[in-house]
Design a protein around this motif. Sequence first.
Motif, PDB file in Angstrom:
ATOM      1  N   UNK A 122       0.830  -1.211   0.000  1.00 48.52           N
ATOM      2  CA  UNK A 122       0.000   0.000   0.000  1.00 48.52           C
ATOM      3  C   UNK A 122       0.859   1.253   0.000  1.00 48.52           C
ATOM      4  N   UNK A 123       2.002   1.196   0.682  1.00 49.93           N
ATOM      5  CA  UNK A 123       2.907   2.341   0.694  1.00 49.93           C
ATOM      6  C   UNK A 123       3.463   2.653  -0.679  1.00 49.93           C
ATOM      7  N   UNK A 124       3.773   1.599  -1.446  1.00 51.06           N
ATOM      8  CA  UNK A 124       4.250   1.833  -2.816  1.00 51.06           C
ATOM      9  C   UNK A 124       3.170   2.494  -3.662  1.00 51.06           C
ATOM     10  N   UNK A 125       1.934   2.060  -3.474  1.00 54.75           N
ATOM     11  CA  UNK A 125       0.830   2.664  -4.232  1.00 54.75           C
ATOM     12  C   UNK A 125       0.638   4.126  -3.839  1.00 54.75           C
ATOM     13  N   UNK A 126       0.757   4.436  -2.531  1.00 55.54           N
ATOM     14  CA  UNK A 126       0.630   5.821  -2.081  1.00 55.54           C
ATOM     15  C   UNK A 126       1.766   6.663  -2.630  1.00 55.54           C
ATOM     16  N   UNK A 127       3.000   6.135  -2.618  1.00 54.27           N
ATOM     17  CA  UNK A 127       4.141   6.876  -3.165  1.00 54.27           C
ATOM     18  C   UNK A 127       3.931   7.187  -4.640  1.00 54.27           C
ATOM     19  N   UNK A 128       3.414   6.222  -5.373  1.00 52.61           N
ATOM     20  CA  UNK A 128       3.154   6.418  -6.800  1.00 52.61           C
ATOM     21  C   UNK A 128       2.100   7.495  -7.013  1.00 52.61           C
ATOM     22  N   UNK A 129       1.052   7.470  -6.197  1.00 48.82           N
ATOM     23  CA  UNK A 129       0.002   8.486  -6.314  1.00 48.82           C
ATOM     24  C   UNK A 129       0.552   9.881  -6.041  1.00 48.82           C
ATOM     25  N   UNK A 130       1.268  10.033  -4.933  1.00 47.84           N
ATOM     26  CA  UNK A 130       1.734  11.361  -4.528  1.00 47.84           C
ATOM     27  C   UNK A 130       2.796  11.919  -5.462  1.00 47.84           C
ATOM     28  N   UNK A 131       3.561  11.031  -6.118  1.00 46.43           N
ATOM     29  CA  UNK A 131       4.646  11.491  -6.990  1.00 46.43           C
ATOM     30  C   UNK A 131       4.244  11.571  -8.453  1.00 46.43           C
ATOM     31  N   UNK A 132       2.976  11.295  -8.747  1.00 47.98           N
ATOM     32  CA  UNK A 132       2.569  11.290 -10.141  1.00 47.98           C
ATOM     33  C   UNK A 132       3.210  10.162 -10.920  1.00 47.98           C
ATOM     34  N   UNK A 133       3.311   8.993 -10.294  1.00 52.18           N
ATOM     35  CA  UNK A 133       3.882   7.776 -10.898  1.00 52.18           C
ATOM     36  C   UNK A 133       5.382   7.878 -11.157  1.00 52.18           C
ATOM     37  N   UNK A 134       6.048   8.808 -10.491  1.00 52.50           N
ATOM     38  CA  UNK A 134       7.492   8.918 -10.681  1.00 52.50           C
ATOM     39  C   UNK A 134       8.279   8.075  -9.676  1.00 52.50           C
ATOM     40  N   UNK A 135       7.643   7.630  -8.607  1.00 50.21           N
ATOM     41  CA  UNK A 135       8.344   6.836  -7.600  1.00 50.21           C
ATOM     42  C   UNK A 135       7.357   5.910  -6.910  1.00 50.21           C
ATOM     43  N   UNK A 136       7.828   4.707  -6.580  1.00 49.13           N
ATOM     44  CA  UNK A 136       7.025   3.819  -5.739  1.00 49.13           C
ATOM     45  C   UNK A 136       7.862   3.329  -4.557  1.00 49.13           C
ATOM     46  N   UNK A 137       8.786   4.196  -4.122  1.00 50.75           N
ATOM     47  CA  UNK A 137       9.687   3.805  -3.052  1.00 50.75           C
ATOM     48  C   UNK A 137       8.999   3.900  -1.681  1.00 50.75           C
ATOM     49  N   UNK A 138       9.222   2.885  -0.864  1.00 55.14           N
ATOM     50  CA  UNK A 138       8.710   2.866   0.500  1.00 55.14           C
ATOM     51  C   UNK A 138       9.790   2.279   1.398  1.00 55.14           C
ATOM     52  N   UNK A 139       9.944   2.854   2.574  1.00 57.49           N
ATOM     53  CA  UNK A 139      10.885   2.358   3.564  1.00 57.49           C
ATOM     54  C   UNK A 139      10.134   2.149   4.872  1.00 57.49           C
ATOM     55  N   UNK A 140      10.237   0.946   5.427  1.00 61.04           N
ATOM     56  CA  UNK A 140       9.589   0.629   6.693  1.00 61.04           C
ATOM     57  C   UNK A 140      10.661   0.455   7.759  1.00 61.04           C
ATOM     58  N   UNK A 141      10.606   1.264   8.795  1.00 61.42           N
ATOM     59  CA  UNK A 141      11.580   1.174   9.870  1.00 61.42           C
ATOM     60  C   UNK A 141      11.385  -0.114  10.664  1.00 61.42           C
ATOM     61  N   UNK A 142      12.369  -0.425  11.475  1.00 64.29           N
ATOM     62  CA  UNK A 142      12.271  -1.609  12.325  1.00 64.29           C
ATOM     63  C   UNK A 142      11.143  -1.430  13.330  1.00 64.29           C
ATOM     64  N   UNK A 143      10.499  -2.516  13.667  1.00 70.77           N
ATOM     65  CA  UNK A 143       9.434  -2.466  14.663  1.00 70.77           C
ATOM     66  C   UNK A 143      10.030  -2.132  16.027  1.00 70.77           C
ATOM     67  N   UNK A 144       9.278  -1.444  16.891  1.00 68.88           N
ATOM     68  CA  UNK A 144       9.793  -1.132  18.231  1.00 68.88           C
ATOM     69  C   UNK A 144      10.034  -2.414  19.028  1.00 68.88           C
ATOM     70  N   UNK A 145      10.996  -2.319  19.924  1.00 64.63           N
ATOM     71  CA  UNK A 145      11.349  -3.494  20.716  1.00 64.63           C
ATOM     72  C   UNK A 145      10.284  -3.898  21.672  1.00 64.63           C
TER      73      UNK A 145
END
Length: 366
Positions: free
Chosen positions: A343-366
């Motif tokens: 879903x993050x890739x789809x949101x990135x694509x929407x917000x960038x006008x299909x120029x990027x689908x990059x998503x980075x998920x940080x590590x879960x909290x301990x």
Amino acid sequence: MTVLDARALNRATLARQLLLDRADLPVLDAVKHLCGLQAQEPQEPFAGLWSRLRAFDPVELSDLLTGRRVVRTHLMRRTVHLVTADDVVAWRARHDGMLRQRVLGVYRRELDGVDPDVLAAAGRKVMADGEPRSLSDVARAVADRWPAAGPRPLGEMLVAALLPTVQLPPRGLWRTKAGVRYALISSWLGREIDPPAPDGSDPVGRQLVRRYLAAFGPAACADLRAWCGLAGLPAAVSALRGELIAFRDERGRELLDLPDAPRPDPDTPAPVRFLPAFDNAILGYHDRGRIIDDAHRNLSVAGERVVLVDGRVAATWTVEADTVHVTPLRRFSRADRTTVAEEGRAMASFLSGDESDRVRIAASPG
């Protein structure tokens, strides 16, 4: 009386908020169904509608703003909302008293001795030509008469309370940055706002109750107040009780609802959804426990964008350099990380006008 647990309320909220399944509604109909979208951050409604509608084209929302069918205005809770032109005309007068009191709550000392009726008349004279003006423009035009009050309190009282105004495009258009300029609703829409009912019957109050329950129910009266900021709706609720049904939540609060509104099975799967800042799916309740844990409640008023996993707030998200960054608030399973990334890739694509689908998920909290 049937008791609805938090999961049952969660699924009902997701269904009403178009977050359980993306809807095929036209953009105007979606804005109407949601009773508007909170919009003090101008670009956030676009993300909110993308998460709710299939094949959402942001240009359609921009066209509705420039076409004067949707407006940006101070309304519920004295926050800027994106609402339909029909709704602002119908609802604005019902919010007048609340808007005044909320401005006074901030500037009571500065506005002491300022007659609101005289101030309103002075403001209307300034705005009568229909020319767009900033808050500072309006304030400076009347400040000589009330020098002790200061321009900011005068300006906010005028544009956010005493005068029915809208914020004009290009403010709020897709991928556009613009300052805030105001015009009277009557000038922009060519329509006067509807006056209060002369017999005190409050049809607008009853409409607000029905519309709120359609988009947010089942809900308690305290939830209704938290959404709209209006204290004077008990009579409207009482007048409608014969057409409503009642439940209780796990705390014993009475919850009201429309009989035919969707209340999905609590075990209905809920997809990952990215919500914008200040989304009413969270802010539209006094008791937000159906969708966000108490430990994270402050995120919703701090303007954090959040991610729903299994229907509940489970992460925050930001955008940097066309990359969506997700920060989990709890442990993500491997399946969670996969669906959030998709879903993050789809949101990135929407917000960038299909120029990027990059998503980075940080590590879960301990």
